[in-house]
Design a protein around this motif. Structure first.
Motif, short mmCIF file in Angstrom:
data_model
loop_
_atom_site.label_atom_id
_atom_site.label_comp_id
_atom_site.label_asym_id
_atom_site.label_seq_id
_atom_site.Cartn_x
_atom_site.Cartn_y
_atom_site.Cartn_z
N UNK A 53 75.69 57.46 60.37
CA UNK A 53 76.37 56.32 60.99
C UNK A 53 77.14 56.83 62.20
N UNK A 54 77.11 56.05 63.28
CA UNK A 54 77.93 56.33 64.44
C UNK A 54 78.90 55.16 64.66
N UNK A 55 80.17 55.47 64.89
CA UNK A 55 81.18 54.48 65.25
C UNK A 55 81.68 54.81 66.65
N UNK A 56 81.98 53.75 67.42
CA UNK A 56 82.40 53.96 68.81
C UNK A 56 83.73 53.27 69.10
N UNK A 57 84.37 53.72 70.17
CA UNK A 57 85.72 53.24 70.51
C UNK A 57 85.72 51.77 70.91
N UNK A 58 84.59 51.20 71.31
CA UNK A 58 84.54 49.79 71.70
C UNK A 58 84.25 48.87 70.51
N UNK A 59 84.46 49.36 69.31
CA UNK A 59 84.25 48.63 68.06
C UNK A 59 82.78 48.33 67.76
N UNK A 60 81.88 49.05 68.38
CA UNK A 60 80.47 48.93 68.04
C UNK A 60 80.10 50.08 67.11
N UNK A 61 78.94 49.97 66.50
CA UNK A 61 78.48 51.02 65.60
C UNK A 61 77.00 50.88 65.34
N UNK A 62 76.42 51.89 64.76
CA UNK A 62 74.99 51.84 64.43
C UNK A 62 74.76 52.68 63.18
N UNK A 63 73.88 52.19 62.32
CA UNK A 63 73.50 52.91 61.10
C UNK A 63 72.01 53.20 61.15
N UNK A 64 71.67 54.46 60.99
CA UNK A 64 70.27 54.87 61.03
C UNK A 64 69.77 55.02 59.60
N UNK A 65 68.81 54.18 59.23
CA UNK A 65 68.27 54.18 57.87
C UNK A 65 66.76 54.30 57.91
N UNK A 66 66.21 54.65 56.77
CA UNK A 66 64.74 54.62 56.59
C UNK A 66 64.44 53.96 55.26
N UNK A 67 63.32 53.27 55.18
CA UNK A 67 62.93 52.55 53.97
C UNK A 67 61.41 52.46 53.94
N UNK A 68 60.89 52.14 52.76
CA UNK A 68 59.45 52.24 52.56
C UNK A 68 58.69 50.98 52.94
N UNK A 69 59.28 49.79 52.72
CA UNK A 69 58.58 48.53 52.98
C UNK A 69 59.29 47.73 54.07
N UNK A 70 58.51 47.06 54.90
CA UNK A 70 59.08 46.33 56.03
C UNK A 70 60.05 45.23 55.59
N UNK A 71 59.78 44.59 54.44
CA UNK A 71 60.64 43.49 54.01
C UNK A 71 62.07 43.96 53.72
N UNK A 72 62.24 45.25 53.47
CA UNK A 72 63.58 45.77 53.17
C UNK A 72 64.52 45.68 54.36
N UNK A 73 63.96 45.57 55.55
CA UNK A 73 64.82 45.44 56.72
C UNK A 73 65.61 44.14 56.70
N UNK A 74 65.14 43.14 55.97
CA UNK A 74 65.83 41.84 55.95
C UNK A 74 67.16 41.94 55.21
N UNK A 75 67.18 42.36 53.91
CA UNK A 75 68.49 42.47 53.26
C UNK A 75 69.39 43.52 53.89
N UNK A 76 68.82 44.58 54.45
CA UNK A 76 69.63 45.60 55.11
C UNK A 76 70.33 45.01 56.33
N UNK A 77 69.59 44.25 57.13
CA UNK A 77 70.19 43.64 58.32
C UNK A 77 71.19 42.56 57.95
N UNK A 78 70.92 41.81 56.89
CA UNK A 78 71.85 40.75 56.45
C UNK A 78 73.17 41.32 55.96
N UNK A 79 73.12 42.53 55.41
CA UNK A 79 74.29 43.07 54.71
C UNK A 79 75.48 43.31 55.62
N UNK A 80 75.25 43.63 56.90
CA UNK A 80 76.34 44.04 57.78
C UNK A 80 77.42 42.98 57.96
#
Length: 228
Positions: A53-80
């Protein structure tokens, strides 16, 4: 209708006032931390992995993840955004019960665990370590009035940021959909326009904020009864 109006007035006033508090930018990163941690936790629950995970001074951030199935990106993106909204609700729930120590302990532990496990950029590491140390100091060494004031500062900033951030994404989803962050990712994964997903984030954040303000007034009413 009154509860929605009350919530709107409180959030607007707090958003205005917190801009004049010294170092308020420092505390706004709590919302970013929880947002990114929620992505990470969702990925781990789906048996994916979190690189960093990277956090920045402008209150932005990014999380680098990997997963096996494309559908998993939906709950992961919703979670934030949903995770950040639920944090604000949790903080006001604990405030209504007078459990400020538990709330501060949870926040400090979240920052400490994120630092140990995921955060790997310079600013993010410095911020997480500093915030965890400051919060632990307030938790264990500050007088009650200061501990409560510190807690409410974080709670109100998290409440406002949990609303402002989704509406910024909604604006981007309408004006420049490719730059709409999680809403853009969901649009690619689930074939709905980015503004639809951004609207879901906004609606969820407003519902959580309404409930959080309800806990705030419930705790105030309890305080009045006790003083009698």
């Amino acid at each position: 209708m009154l509860s929605w109006l009350r919530m709107a007035v409180i959030c607007i006033v707090v958003a205005f006032l917190t801009r004049f508090i010294p170092f308020s930018d420092f505390f706004r990163n709590v919302n970013t931390l929880v947002h990114e941690l929620a992505h990470a936790i969702a990925a781990l629950l789906l048996k994916g992995s979190v690189m960093h995970i990277h956090l920045y001074a402008d209150q932005s951030g990014v999380t680098y993840t990997s997963y096996t199935d494309n559908w998993m990106s939906i709950p992961i993106a919703l979670a934030g955004y949903m995770g950040a909204s639920m944090l604000a609700l949790l903080l006001f729930y604990l405030h209504a019960r007078g459990q400020h120590r538990i709330g501060l302990a949870c926040i400090a532990l979240a920052a400490g665990m994120a630092l140990a496990l995921f955060i790997r950029n310079g600013y993010g590491m410095a911020w997480s370590g500093g915030f965890a140390a400051l919060t632990a100091l307030v938790l264990f060494a500050a007088p009650v009035w200061l501990r409560k004031g510190y807690y409410l500062l974080i709670a109100f900033i998290c409440l406002v940021e949990s609303i402002v951030s989704p509406f910024v994404v909604l604006f981007l989803a309408v004006t420049d959909p490719a730059m709409a962050g999680d809403a853009a990712s969901l649009s690619q994964a689930a074939y709905l326009p980015a503004f639809v997903w951004a609207s879901v984030f906004c609606g969820f954040s407003l519902c959580c904020a309404r409930a959080a303000v309800g806990y705030l007034f419930r705790s105030s009413a309890a305080g009045i009864q006790i003083s009698r």
